[in-house]
Design a protein around this motif. Sequence first.
Motif, short mmCIF file in Angstrom:
data_model
loop_
_atom_site.label_atom_id
_atom_site.label_comp_id
_atom_site.label_asym_id
_atom_site.label_seq_id
_atom_site.Cartn_x
_atom_site.Cartn_y
_atom_site.Cartn_z
N MET A 55 0.85 -1.17 0.00
CA MET A 55 0.00 0.00 0.00
C MET A 55 0.88 1.22 0.00
O MET A 55 1.04 1.87 1.01
N LEU A 56 1.50 1.46 -1.07
CA LEU A 56 2.43 2.57 -1.18
C LEU A 56 1.72 3.90 -0.97
O LEU A 56 0.80 4.24 -1.70
N GLY A 57 2.13 4.60 0.07
CA GLY A 57 1.62 5.95 0.31
C GLY A 57 0.19 6.04 0.81
O GLY A 57 -0.39 7.10 0.77
N SER A 58 -0.39 4.95 1.28
CA SER A 58 -1.77 5.00 1.72
C SER A 58 -1.86 4.85 3.24
O SER A 58 -2.23 3.79 3.75
N GLY A 59 -1.53 5.91 3.94
CA GLY A 59 -1.60 5.89 5.40
C GLY A 59 -3.00 5.67 5.92
O GLY A 59 -3.19 5.00 6.93
N GLU A 60 -3.99 6.21 5.24
CA GLU A 60 -5.37 6.05 5.67
C GLU A 60 -5.79 4.58 5.62
O GLU A 60 -6.44 4.07 6.53
N LEU A 61 -5.39 3.88 4.57
CA LEU A 61 -5.71 2.45 4.46
C LEU A 61 -4.98 1.66 5.55
O LEU A 61 -5.56 0.76 6.15
N VAL A 62 -3.74 2.01 5.82
CA VAL A 62 -2.98 1.34 6.89
C VAL A 62 -3.69 1.53 8.22
O VAL A 62 -3.87 0.58 8.98
N ARG A 63 -4.12 2.75 8.50
CA ARG A 63 -4.81 3.04 9.77
C ARG A 63 -6.13 2.29 9.89
O ARG A 63 -6.58 1.98 10.99
#
Length: 65
Positions: A1-9
């Motif tokens: 998930m490159l650059g997807s902090g919202e998805l990680v959270r």
Amino acid sequence: MLGSGELVRSLAPHGLIDAYVLVIHPLVLGAGRRLFPDGGHPARLTLLESVTTTTGVVVATYEPA
């Protein structure tokens, strides 16, 4: 998930992430959202590998402990 902090959270609290690869640049530019916000789900991680490039960028691979 490159650059997807919202998805990680959104996935992390449910244990749906197998590994984190963080690219850490040795400079600070203003402010932004934290990947692991204060008061959020605690992340217990184990460092698997760490590589420092010639420009000082650290590429660190973690897995959930």
